[in-house]
Every structure is written in C-alpha cells, then in structure tokens.
Design a protein around this motif. Structure first.
Motif, PDB file in Angstrom:
ATOM      1  N   GLN A  82       4.938 -16.135 -20.210  1.00 31.26           N
ATOM      2  CA  GLN A  82       4.071 -14.966 -20.257  1.00 31.26           C
ATOM      3  C   GLN A  82       3.043 -15.107 -21.371  1.00 31.26           C
ATOM      4  O   GLN A  82       3.311 -15.740 -22.404  1.00 31.26           O
TER       5      GLN A  82
ATOM      6  N   PHE B  72       0.916  -8.587 -24.900  1.00 30.49           N
ATOM      7  CA  PHE B  72       1.027  -7.630 -23.801  1.00 30.49           C
ATOM      8  C   PHE B  72      -0.300  -6.906 -23.599  1.00 30.49           C
ATOM      9  O   PHE B  72      -0.748  -6.703 -22.470  1.00 30.49           O
ATOM     10  N   TYR B  73      -0.943  -6.518 -24.690  1.00 29.72           N
ATOM     11  CA  TYR B  73      -2.182  -5.749 -24.616  1.00 29.72           C
ATOM     12  C   TYR B  73      -3.280  -6.504 -23.873  1.00 29.72           C
ATOM     13  O   TYR B  73      -4.077  -5.911 -23.163  1.00 29.72           O
TER      14      TYR B  73
ATOM     15  N   ASP C 264      -2.723  -9.108 -21.705  1.00 28.13           N
ATOM     16  CA  ASP C 264      -2.168  -9.779 -20.530  1.00 28.13           C
ATOM     17  C   ASP C 264      -3.056  -9.468 -19.323  1.00 28.13           C
ATOM     18  O   ASP C 264      -3.171  -8.329 -18.881  1.00 28.13           O
TER      19      ASP C 264
ATOM     20  N   TRP D 192      -1.624  -7.440 -16.250  1.00 35.30           N
ATOM     21  CA  TRP D 192      -1.636  -5.992 -16.409  1.00 35.30           C
ATOM     22  C   TRP D 192      -3.054  -5.432 -16.342  1.00 35.30           C
ATOM     23  O   TRP D 192      -3.306  -4.410 -15.697  1.00 35.30           O
TER      24      TRP D 192
ATOM     25  N   HIS E 139      -1.540   1.014 -18.245  1.00 33.79           N
ATOM     26  CA  HIS E 139      -1.287  -0.114 -19.138  1.00 33.79           C
ATOM     27  C   HIS E 139      -1.505   0.293 -20.592  1.00 33.79           C
ATOM     28  O   HIS E 139      -0.646   0.091 -21.436  1.00 33.79           O
TER      29      HIS E 139
END
Length: 418
Positions: free
Chosen positions: A280, A284-285, A287, A290, A305
């Motif tokens: 991955q 996350f922010y 990605d 998403w 998100h």
C-alpha cells in the motif's frame, strides 16, 4: 464529591468553587440566583486553570497590506476568485460540492490537454502533489531517475529517497536544460521505473523541452513524471500527445487562486502501475485509490476520504474557468509576449538575463543576474519597502550567490513573474 489538589491557594479556590456550587444546587427554588452562582463558580474554576494569557495580537483587527506580487508565486488573486473563495461553506459530500469537483476535473483535463480519467486536485500545495505522485508510483527498492537543474529536482530526489527508492540523478548547471540524448543516456545506464523532470524550473527560470521524452521513456520501460507547477497555463504542454504519465501543478501560479489545491493526472500506464503495487502507499491521505474514488474517477459510489478544503476548491474552479474563458492558446501567447517585452526592457537597462537561450526561458518567470557591486537582498528589500512590489532572490542552487568584484561572476538570480 469535589477533590482539591495543590497548595493552599489552590485549595482555597477549590473549596470556594465547591461552596458556590453547593449553594447553587441548594437554591433550586430561585432559578436566576442559581444561574448566577453557577456562572460565578465556572468563571472561578476557568480562571484558576488558565495559565496562558490571551494573545494580544489576536485581539487586534487583521491587517493585510496591498502588494504587487511579481515573484515566482503566489500570484495576486483576481476579485472574481477571491469572491468564490469567500462563499459560504457547504459539506464536502454535498451534491453541489461534488458537481464543483467534477467541473474542476474537466478544467484540469483541458489545462493538461488530457482525457485521463484519473484526474483530480490534491488537497494541498504543489509539494503535496509532488509527494502524491512519487509515493503512489514508487515502492521500496524501485529505481527513480531525477533530472536536477534546480530546486525541484533536488526536492523530488529527497522525497524519493525517503520512500526507500533507489535514486539516480542527472545533473545540469542552473540555467541549462536536458536534451533527449542526456535523458536516454540516463535511461540506458540506470534502467529506472520513473523519470522525474521539471517543465518550469522556477528557481532558475528554465523551460524544459518535453518533446520526445515520453516516447523515449516508454521505449525503455519507464514512466515520465513532470512537474508543471510554474508553467501550467503559461507555456504549452500536451499531456496525452507528449505521452506524459503523471503531470501535476499548483493553484497559485497562472491559475491565480490561493495556494492549497494542486491539479494532478495519471495516465493509464501510471494507473496500472498503481494497481499492480505489492504494498500500500505509505500515506493514507495521498493514497490515489481512495482519492480516485472521492473524485469519481473509478466508477464506484463516492465515499468519504477526508474533509476537503471546500473554499479552496471554489477558488480553483474559478481559476480554471477563467483560463477556459481566455483559452489556452491566448494564455500562452499573452505570457510569451509579456516575457519577451520584459526581457527586452531588462536588456535595455543593461541587465543580463540568467537563461541564455531564448527558447529555454520560462515565460512565467524571468531570472536576471545581479550586477556587480549590488546585493540582491538590498534590491528586493528596496522594491518591497518603497513600492510594495515583490520580486525574489535565488532559490535552491541559485540561493545566496552573488557577483563579486575581481572574481569570476557567480549567478545570483532575481525572479519576476511575467
């Protein structure tokens, strides 16, 4: 029960609050008196807990001076875009906001000249888009080839190393650009997965030719990643025709919006690389899986998100709208003509331009060698203090360099956005 801690003073305050609260609770038949007593108790407790005073600066009205921003960015914001950014907020999942996001996506596709479905605006500045591009493409151990002829190549190499990539660099002195031969030599030697190159190098004023680089990269199994923060809208760029795999920009340059949102687009080659990842993305922010969903790029129902900067999107939408109304070709010509006129005027004053070849000059930013005997800091300070005009000194490789009497001249660039 009330528990009291601390020294005698604190103990007294605690007992006083407890007494007042007890009295308030006992006066259930006198609501007004009860409310007054409770208010006094809360005030006493709050005063006892506050050890940092109110910032005096925040108690004064906000003052923002009027200045003409002629540095490498941000640019002055037109009233129409200011008004858009000042509209009342809506929820980040409201259908009206999703419609604005769809319009932004279409505007980016026009500005980039691409039909890529994975096209959106990062909730962050151009640096954030640079990081998003690199961390979605690269995994630990992948090889990245970075073309460095100014600060943005240096930054990209730094980010790629932090991601665990094997970073190889191609170097050119500030003020020069890379030829296809330079690039091919690097591709053959290092066999990278990604080539990073800057289209508009704002630290030196160089416009990098892109023709043929996409085809060259693909012939060697490499993806082409291009930084167009300083050039988008001011110099021709054709993402699909030039076979660029990832292209990003910023809101605060030619688009005239405040900083805080960054257009970005991924080709099908780049999208497939992301889908084939073994791990991955580290953020996350940022990605792209998403983000693609939130921006309606994957054909699936949109899911929450992050809370997007809604008013920044309103501003970016208007900046893209104004570019579309003017037309890309007209915008390119306007910047070319302004740059040519500015360069001629500077030469008429006896000043020397930093980028020697006219075709390699970035039309949005003009760089000038500081004359012998002058300090660039004094020049920029004089314009700011006496005329409220911003120009900037060198950045990255050109930062702090001056011409010295009796020595070989070192380039010290001042920047002026045209």
């Amino acid at each position: 029960m009330v528990r009291v801690h601390g020294d005698t003073g604190h103990c007294w305050h605690g007992m006083h609050c407890a007494a007042v609260l007890g009295a308030a609770q006992a006066t259930s038949t006198a609501p007004l008196l009860r409310a007054q007593l409770l208010g006094a108790a809360r005030h006493t407790m709050a005063t006892n807990l506050l050890h940092v005073p109110k910032p005096q600066g925040l108690l004064r009205p906000l003052v923002v001076p009027e200045r003409l921003l002629l540095g490498p960015g941000p640019s002055n914001v037109p009233p129409r875009i200011l008004a858009a950014g000042g509209r009342q907020l809506l929820g980040h999942m409201h259908p009206e906001v999703l419609q604005v996001m769809d319009e932004i996506k279409a505007g980016i596709q026009y500005a980039f000249q691409t039909q890529n479905r994975l096209t959106l605006a990062i909730s962050g500045t151009g640096h954030c888009a640079m990081e998003a591009a690199l961390l979605n493409l690269l995994e630990h151990g992948d090889t990245a080839l970075v073309a460095v002829n100014g600060i943005w190549g240096q930054r990209a190499a730094d980010i790629a190393r932090r991601l665990g990539a094997v970073v190889r660099e191609l170097w050119k002195p500030p003020g020069e650009y890379f030829t296809p031969q330079d690039i091919e030599e690097g591709l053959v030697r290092h066999k990278p997965l990604v080539l990073f190159i800057t289209h508009g190098e704002s630290s030196t004023g160089v416009l990098q030719p892109l023709e043929g680089l996409g085809e060259l990269c693909h012939r060697h199994g490499c993806l082409l990643l291009v930084d167009a923060v300083a050039s988008l809208g001011g110099a021709p760029i054709f993402m699909d025709q030039q076979e660029i795999d990832v292209l990003y920009s910023g809101s605060q340059k030619v688009l005239n919006a405040p900083p805080g949102s960054a257009p970005i687009s991924f080709s099908e080659r780049a999208r497939e690389k992301i889908l084939r990842r073994k791990t991955q993305p580290l953020s996350f922010y940022l990605d792209m899986g998403w983000l693609a969903n939130y921006w309606g790029c994957d054909g699936e129902p949109r899911r929450y998100h992050h809370t997007a900067p809604i008013n920044s999107f309103f501003s970016l939408r208007e900046g893209l709208a104004m570019l579309a109304e003017l037309g890309l070709e007209s915008s390119w010509e306007r910047h070319r003509a302004n740059c040519a006129q500015l360069c001629q005027g500077l030469r008429d004053l006896g000043l020397e331009l930093f980028v020697k070849e006219e075709k390699a000059r970035l039309p949005t930013i003009t760089t000038v060698r500081v004359p012998k005997g002058y300090d660039w800091k004094e020049i920029t300070a004089f314009l700011m203090e006496n005329h409220a005009i911003e120009i900037a000194g060198g950045l990255g490789p050109s930062a702090g360099k001056q011409t010295h009497t009796g020595c070989s001249p070192s380039p010290a660039a001042t920047h002026s956005g045209s």
